[in-house]
Write an enzyme that holds these catalytic residues in place. Structure first.
Site, mmCIF file in Angstrom:
data_model
loop_
_atom_site.group_PDB
_atom_site.id
_atom_site.type_symbol
_atom_site.label_atom_id
_atom_site.label_comp_id
_atom_site.label_asym_id
_atom_site.label_seq_id
_atom_site.Cartn_x
_atom_site.Cartn_y
_atom_site.Cartn_z
ATOM 1 N N HIS A 68 0.740 -1.264 -0.021
ATOM 2 C CA HIS A 68 -0.255 -0.011 -0.222
ATOM 3 C C HIS A 68 0.813 1.192 0.099
ATOM 4 C CE1 HIS A 68 -3.584 -2.316 -0.146
ATOM 5 N NE2 HIS A 68 -4.387 -1.462 0.190
ATOM 6 N N GLU A 117 -9.310 13.817 15.060
ATOM 7 C CA GLU A 117 -8.738 14.156 13.423
ATOM 8 C C GLU A 117 -9.467 15.244 13.139
ATOM 9 O OE1 GLU A 117 -8.381 11.074 10.678
ATOM 10 O OE2 GLU A 117 -6.990 9.773 11.958
ATOM 11 N N ASP A 137 -5.918 4.813 9.915
ATOM 12 C CA ASP A 137 -7.240 4.958 9.658
ATOM 13 C C ASP A 137 -7.652 3.914 9.048
ATOM 14 O OD1 ASP A 137 -7.259 7.481 10.761
ATOM 15 O OD2 ASP A 137 -7.004 8.498 8.729
#
Ligand code: FAD
Length: 530
Positions: free
Chosen positions: A97, A283, A167
């Site tokens: 990723h 956040e 996340d």
């Protein structure tokens, strides 16, 4: 023919004496070759996936792929690379990723660390053992390629969970620990690298070393945030806490940037008061265009309660800021959660009519981005190029960044979410390899953009990449000393500049643990030495 070519390329490049009887299963569904006593795959689908990553911006085809069953498999291959007359590279790949080919290599072997857990791809051969939870000691031992989603599932069986998250959970433990691993809990618990007790690492010499605060400390601190440069994490011992059962998840909006950042900074300062009531996650994101408020991270707002910026912002358009906070709780304390949240919200200065609240199981909150992934996949919008830009911005210059970037360079189309949240530097261990700005509080600003083939210039890869360059130039010109998170550079001079006064130590650790520069060459920090 392709297969034979790949194997010949491997034999020639690796320069090892490979017994022809070691070439197995040729012509079958899988093809493999033995090097250093481990079986490598040259199967086309393995080679294909090891050549690409989430960013879809670079491609490098390895000579072969290893699916290790143990740390010993990894060590055998690395030792073969290290001792070979003609050196070859070895790159660990977690879930691939990365954005810029950080886990790729085209003159060596990719070690495919992530495998057959709930989140992983199918793997060949036996998989390393599952996570092992130590309930009394409150930690879990996990394989370096384990995905966080599988770590969560295993620990929850014991009523426990890691404290610090990303996340998105379909990332490998070794991959995020090689960067930092951050999310809304970092202000309080620090990044994921601050929540590790011990590691097993296969160094660039092929040795398996256990390291921690007490043992092989240089290796331990070097590997954390070390961009895969000093070794391959095969086991991580991760700190756990009692798992909450539910989460109250709240979003509130601001049109005033300093009110927004003032509240974020206030909320993260509460970590210094151990007994104070505080949110568990802080956040935020920036909304510069109407479309974004109901975007992939904001499904929360819709379809039941779609939001129109104009209705909130007095119809004058402009930029909005969304603070995102959560409070964890157990069902047994459900009767007090409303008052606790209410008391915390009272101290904040958001637009009073803009409170959006939802309540959900802890796992569903942590796994929220995966839901969005499935939606995007179904529309063909996941496997597209991702010219992401992740920056750490010092607190003292975040208002200048807002004026110049959110209200300036970005215009009113951003092609993806823009995250913004502050963290406390004292939760980051300065002995680790990761680099952060030189201030007590700094912000993550993440421009998570997707390039789409819509025919419209503003969605193109070129346009978005150019905008990233403009942002960086703006920071340079105005003296905003940002540091890249998930950094990507192509010359050693740029890397030296990135590491600043940490470079000397980083370089020294490289000489000690990977003297032939064979590890994670996709980061382009060091060149393979002959
Ligand atoms: P890979 O891309 O496979 O590898 C990354 C680097 O680590 C490579 O250099 C590789 O060689 C090295 N590496 C991999 N495994 C090991 C190992 N076992 N030992 C040593 N080195 C290793 N990051 C955050 O901090 N917070 C987030 O909220 C967050 N959200 C994300 C959401 C999405 C959709 C995506 C795509 C990325 C996100 N990231 C986030 C970034 C992510 O943490 C990094 O890209 C991370 O490297 C991905 O892990 P991976 O397993 O895919 O690593």
């Amino acid at each position: 023919l392709l297969l034979t070519f790949a194997i010949c390329r491997l034999i020639v490049t690796v320069g090892l004496n490979i017994d022809p009887t070691d070439l197995l299963s040729l012509g079958g569904a899988t093809a493999s070759v033995a090097v250093g006593g481990v079986q490598l795959s040259v199967d086309q689908s393995d080679m294909e996936s090891a050549s690409m990553d989430f960013g879809m911006l670079t491609r490098a085809e390895p000579l072969a792929v290893l699916h290790p069953s143990s740390a010993e498999d990894v060590a055998r291959l690395v030792k073969a690379a290290y001792t070979s007359a003609q050196v070859f590279t070895v790159s660990a790949r977690g879930h691939g990723h990365s954005i810029n080919g950080q886990a790729q290599t085209n003159n060596g072997v990719v070690i495919q660390m992530s495998g057959s857990g709930a989140g992983g791809r199918k793997r060949v051969g036996p998989r390393p053992g599952p996570p092992r939870v130590f309930q009394k000691e409150r930690f879990v031992d996990v394989w370096g390629g384990e995905l966080w989603i599988d770590v969560l599932k295993s620990t929850l069986e014991h009523g426990l969970a890691p404290k610090s998250w990303t996340d998105y959970l379909y990332l490998s433990v070794g991959g995020t620990l090689s960067n930092a691993g951050i999310s809304g809990q970092a202000f309080n618990h620090g990044p994921q690298i601050s929540n590790v007790h011990e590691l097993d690492v296969v160094t660039g010499k092929g040795e398996i070393l256990t390291c921690s605060e007490e043992e092989n400390t240089e290796l331990f601190h070097g590997v954390l945030g070390g961009l895969g440069q000093f070794g391959i994490i095969t086991r991580a011992r991760i700190s756990l806490e009692q798992a909450p059962q539910r989460v109250r998840w709240i979003r509130v909006l601001y049109s005033n940037f300093s009110a927004f950042t003032g509240d974020q900074e206030y909320l993260i300062s509460l970590h210094e008061q151990p007994d104070a009531q505080k949110f568990d996650y802080v956040e935020g994101f920036v909304i510069v265009d109407e479309g974004l408020i109901n975007n992939w991270r904001s499904s929360f707002f819709s379809p039941r309660n779609p939001v129109k910026i104009s209705s909130i912002n007095g119809g004058n358009g402009g930029v909005l800021y969304c603070l995102e906070i959560t409070k964890n709780y157990h069902e047994s304390t459900a009767d007090t959660i409303d008052q606790e949240v209410e008391a915390l919200l009272k101290k904040l200065n958001f637009i009073q009519t803009s409170v959006f609240t939802t309540d959900l199981p802890y796992v569903d909150f942590l796994d929220r981005v995966h839901k969005a992934e499935l939606k995007l996949r179904s529309k063909g919008l996941w496997d597209v190029p991702h010219p992401w830009l992740n920056l750490f911005v010092p607190k003292s210059r975040i208002a200048d960044f807002d004026k110049g970037v959110f209200k300036g360079i970005l215009g009113n189309k951003t092609s993806g979410p823009i995250l913004i949240y502050p963290m406390n530097k004292n939760k980051w261990d300065q002995r680790s390899s990761v680099v952060t700005p030189d201030e007590d509080v700094f912000y993550l600003v993440a421009l998570l953009r997707s390039a789409l083939d819509t025919g419209e210039d503003i969605h193109s890869l070129e346009y978005l990449s150019n905008q990233n360059r403009q942002v960086l130039r703006f920071c340079d010109d105005t003296g905003i000393k940002v540091k890249h998170y998930l950094p990507h550079y192509t010359t050693q001079e740029e890397w030296m500049d990135h590491f600043g006064d940490k470079w000397g130590r980083f370089n020294q650790r490289k000489m000690e643990f990977d003297p032939r520069h064979i590890m994670a060459t996709g980061q382009r920090i060091f060149k393979l030495s002959s």
